[in-house]
Design a protein around this motif. Structure first.
Motif, PDB file in Angstrom:
ATOM      1  N   SER A   2     -72.868  36.281  15.761  1.00 18.13           N
ATOM      2  CA  SER A   2     -71.606  35.542  15.829  1.00 18.13           C
ATOM      3  C   SER A   2     -71.750  34.179  16.502  1.00 18.13           C
ATOM      4  N   ASN A   3     -72.873  33.909  17.161  1.00 16.94           N
ATOM      5  CA  ASN A   3     -73.076  32.630  17.831  1.00 16.94           C
ATOM      6  C   ASN A   3     -73.875  31.641  17.000  1.00 16.94           C
ATOM      7  N   VAL A   4     -74.038  31.896  15.714  1.00 16.20           N
ATOM      8  CA  VAL A   4     -74.811  31.017  14.844  1.00 16.20           C
ATOM      9  C   VAL A   4     -73.940  29.826  14.442  1.00 16.20           C
ATOM     10  N   THR A   5     -74.466  28.621  14.617  1.00 18.72           N
ATOM     11  CA  THR A   5     -73.767  27.408  14.233  1.00 18.72           C
ATOM     12  C   THR A   5     -74.202  26.985  12.838  1.00 18.72           C
ATOM     13  N   ASN A   6     -73.247  26.784  11.959  1.00 18.96           N
ATOM     14  CA  ASN A   6     -73.532  26.305  10.619  1.00 18.96           C
ATOM     15  C   ASN A   6     -73.715  24.783  10.682  1.00 18.96           C
ATOM     16  N   LEU A   7     -74.925  24.309  10.479  1.00 16.77           N
ATOM     17  CA  LEU A   7     -75.200  22.875  10.588  1.00 16.77           C
ATOM     18  C   LEU A   7     -74.446  22.051   9.551  1.00 16.77           C
ATOM     19  N   ASP A   8     -74.132  22.627   8.408  1.00 16.56           N
ATOM     20  CA  ASP A   8     -73.381  21.896   7.387  1.00 16.56           C
ATOM     21  C   ASP A   8     -71.973  21.534   7.851  1.00 16.56           C
ATOM     22  N   ASP A   9     -71.455  22.252   8.846  1.00 12.79           N
ATOM     23  CA  ASP A   9     -70.142  21.915   9.412  1.00 12.79           C
ATOM     24  C   ASP A   9     -70.193  20.623  10.229  1.00 12.79           C
ATOM     25  N   HIS A  10     -71.380  20.128  10.537  1.00 13.31           N
ATOM     26  CA  HIS A  10     -71.533  18.955  11.396  1.00 13.31           C
ATOM     27  C   HIS A  10     -72.195  17.798  10.652  1.00 13.31           C
ATOM     28  N   ARG A  11     -72.159  17.808   9.343  1.00  8.70           N
ATOM     29  CA  ARG A  11     -72.770  16.742   8.545  1.00  8.70           C
ATOM     30  C   ARG A  11     -71.683  16.001   7.804  1.00  8.70           C
TER      31      ARG A  11
END
Length: 65
Positions: A2-11
């Motif tokens: 549950s603590n995984v950050t989706n990098l596509d959310d920050h591009r």
């Protein structure tokens, strides 16, 4: 997981030299393109910005000419 950050959310993001309007500290920064203010690592105020080298028409000038 549950603590995984989706990098596509920050591009997409921008990178460049940041400057604090309060203490004039400079640093290299990376931020999402819709970021307006950065926290200065020296004085911790939210008054930093990335200097984008925009020309008079508001277009990016890579200054390589």
């Amino acid at each position: 997981m549950s603590n995984v950050t989706n990098l596509d959310d920050h591009r997409p993001h921008i990178t460049g030299q940041a400057i604090c309007r309060d203490c004039q500290h400079t640093w290299q920064a990376v931020a999402p393109v819709d970021t307006f203010y950065l926290e200065c690592p020296a004085c911790h105020k939210m008054n930093g910005y990335i200097d984008l080298n925009l020309d008079d028409d508001g277009h990016y000038d890579d200054m390589s000419d």
